[in-house]
Design a protein around this motif. Structure first.
Motif, mmCIF file in Angstrom:
data_model
loop_
_atom_site.group_PDB
_atom_site.id
_atom_site.type_symbol
_atom_site.label_atom_id
_atom_site.label_comp_id
_atom_site.label_asym_id
_atom_site.label_seq_id
_atom_site.Cartn_x
_atom_site.Cartn_y
_atom_site.Cartn_z
ATOM 1 N N ILE A 191 144.279 45.396 91.491
ATOM 2 C CA ILE A 191 145.571 46.081 91.438
ATOM 3 C C ILE A 191 145.309 47.506 90.948
ATOM 4 O O ILE A 191 144.787 47.705 89.847
ATOM 5 C CB ILE A 191 146.537 45.353 90.488
ATOM 6 C CG1 ILE A 191 146.734 43.907 90.936
ATOM 7 C CG2 ILE A 191 147.871 46.081 90.418
ATOM 8 C CD1 ILE A 191 147.538 43.066 89.968
ATOM 9 N N ASN A 192 145.668 48.495 91.742
ATOM 10 C CA ASN A 192 145.346 49.882 91.395
ATOM 11 C C ASN A 192 146.165 50.404 90.223
ATOM 12 O O ASN A 192 145.644 51.135 89.362
ATOM 13 C CB ASN A 192 145.548 50.796 92.605
ATOM 14 C CG ASN A 192 144.500 50.575 93.673
ATOM 15 O OD1 ASN A 192 143.352 50.250 93.373
ATOM 16 N ND2 ASN A 192 144.902 50.733 94.934
ATOM 17 N N GLU A 193 147.463 50.054 90.198
ATOM 18 C CA GLU A 193 148.337 50.555 89.135
ATOM 19 C C GLU A 193 149.296 49.458 88.707
ATOM 20 O O GLU A 193 149.756 48.672 89.534
ATOM 21 C CB GLU A 193 149.145 51.768 89.611
ATOM 22 C CG GLU A 193 148.303 52.962 90.008
ATOM 23 C CD GLU A 193 149.147 54.148 90.463
ATOM 24 O OE1 GLU A 193 150.391 54.118 90.242
ATOM 25 O OE2 GLU A 193 148.581 55.090 91.053
ATOM 26 N N VAL A 194 149.587 49.424 87.406
ATOM 27 C CA VAL A 194 150.569 48.490 86.863
ATOM 28 C C VAL A 194 151.576 49.293 86.055
ATOM 29 O O VAL A 194 151.240 49.841 85.002
ATOM 30 C CB VAL A 194 149.912 47.418 85.975
ATOM 31 C CG1 VAL A 194 150.980 46.527 85.340
ATOM 32 C CG2 VAL A 194 148.936 46.574 86.781
ATOM 33 N N HIS A 195 152.797 49.368 86.552
ATOM 34 C CA HIS A 195 153.834 50.132 85.856
ATOM 35 C C HIS A 195 154.690 49.266 84.947
ATOM 36 O O HIS A 195 155.412 49.793 84.100
ATOM 37 C CB HIS A 195 154.719 50.853 86.881
ATOM 38 C CG HIS A 195 154.007 51.953 87.607
ATOM 39 N ND1 HIS A 195 154.104 53.272 87.228
ATOM 40 C CD2 HIS A 195 153.167 51.917 88.677
ATOM 41 C CE1 HIS A 195 153.367 54.023 88.041
ATOM 42 N NE2 HIS A 195 152.790 53.225 88.936
ATOM 43 N N ASP A 196 154.628 47.961 85.116
ATOM 44 C CA ASP A 196 155.445 47.059 84.303
ATOM 45 C C ASP A 196 154.623 45.810 83.992
ATOM 46 O O ASP A 196 154.448 44.955 84.854
ATOM 47 C CB ASP A 196 156.735 46.704 85.044
ATOM 48 C CG ASP A 196 157.676 45.832 84.213
ATOM 49 O OD1 ASP A 196 157.323 45.484 83.067
ATOM 50 O OD2 ASP A 196 158.767 45.502 84.718
#
Length: 372
Positions: A191-196
């Motif tokens: 997963i490249n980005e986790v915002h939550d």
């Protein structure tokens, strides 16, 4: 070169785990230490300030003591840490010296980030070390610690240190490429980005650690939660990837990035939320959850439904909702027996029957941080 996804950092905290530091024969991987220090020296040459939070004291002490695996009893763990701490810091200091840099050792326990005068003293120490061009090497004081050594909390420590020194970014090298959307061994993608972080579940947390370490992906996700809550980014990436620290610090798309929350909390609320070890739990009803989360209210006795633990007034406690999930952490104004007797009753009832000594909230909003 990977794509840029955020601005290069000017001050970074790099956390190194036992599994990354350990060679195949179980000893300290000095070649990897040299490679890491070469990266840190390159960052320093670019004007980036670096703080290194290093696990590995126990792992580094195994071979000198003739041990073939990490002990499970506290006494042997602390003996291995005592021997390994010297081995570890000497290896870092020697490698950094070859690049013209001086290492400074800083041993911390959670109270150093909870008690205000100790927090300020620690911050001053880091400021002076960085101002004089030294590279601080941080570890928990595993030689004499009790609960800290059992839970392998250096990932969390790195995130707290990042807030303490006002770093832009804690870097958490791992033994996998980043946070995978499932089991890495089954080919689950990164997963490249986790915002939550609340969208993640158990399949993202993986195992509990390696044979020489005590952390794991769950520990790193906990550290990411601390970091983002405190207003800084965080990256989890494979520790043995070439130049991983350089690439992450330069903002390149490596591993999994956790962007920061928009508002940086004051230090006291960060200590309260993440550095304190809770002594108990207060279960509250749905109305109390809404009052805490939506209106920023204090916790009153009428909203408390049950009490767990034998805490004293002044201890940190978790507040959990009807579903059992924590919604806040705070400093309680009464002991467990008093809260048990007070629960479910209005302030008016309590003052009429017990007097003004029971007029104060169970947890005042100024001594509480909502984490839901």
């Amino acid at each position: 070169m990977a794509d840029r996804r955020y601005d290069p950092a000017r001050r970074v905290v790099v956390k190194v785990g036992s599994s990354t530091l350990t060679a195949e024969d179980g000893g300290l991987d000095r070649q990897w230490v040299d490679d890491l220090c070469t990266q840190l020296a390159a960052l320093r040459a670019d004007g980036v300030e670096v703080v290194l939070v290093s696990s590995g004291a126990v792992a580094a002490g195994l071979r000198p003591l003739g041990l073939t695996q990490r002990p499970t009893d506290l006494g042997r763990l602390q003996a291995a840490a005592s021997v390994g701490q010297g081995e570890l810091v000497h290896a870092y200091a020697a490698a950094l010296r070859r690049h013209g840099f001086v290492a400074g050792q800083v041993l911390l326990v959670p109270d150093d980030l909870v008690t205000r005068d100790r927090y300020l003293n620690a911050r001053t120490t880091f400021s002076e070390l960085l101002a004089m061009g030294a590279l601080p090497i941080v570890n928990e004081n595993d030689t004499v610690a009790t609960s800290e050594i059992r839970f392998g909390d250096n990932d969390r420590l790195a995130a707290l240190v990042a807030h303490l020194v006002h770093a832009d970014l804690p870097v958490l090298p791992s033994d996998v490429e980043g946070l995978h959307d499932g089991q890495p061994s089954a080919g689950a993608p990164v997963i490249n980005e986790v915002h939550d972080l609340s969208t993640l579940d158990d399949r993202h947390r993986g195992g509990t650690g390696s044979a020489v370490g005590s952390g794991g992906m769950a520990s790193k996700l906990d550290a990411a939660r601390v970091a983002t809550f405190s207003g800084v980014s965080c990256v989890i990436a494979r520790g043995r990837r070439p130049d991983v620290v350089l690439d992450v610090a330069r903002g390149e798309q490596v591993g999994t990035w956790f962007p920061p929350a928009r508002k940086r909390p004051d230090s006291r609320r960060l200590w309260l939320a993440f550095a304190h070890q809770p002594a108990g739990r207060l279960h509250v009803d749905a109305g109390a959850v809404r009052a805490l989360a939506q209106r920023g209210s204090s916790l009153l006795a009428i909203g408390v439904t049950a009490v767990d633990g034998t805490f004293e007034r002044g201890d940190a406690i978790d507040v959990v909702g009807p579903d059992g999930h924590p919604v806040a952490r705070g400093i309680v104004a009464y002991d467990a027996a008093e809260v048990t007797a007070m629960r479910g009753r209005s302030t008016e009832q309590l003052t009429d029957e017990q007097g003004d000594a029971f007029a104060a909230p169970i947890v005042h909003r100024d001594a509480m941080v909502v984490t839901a």
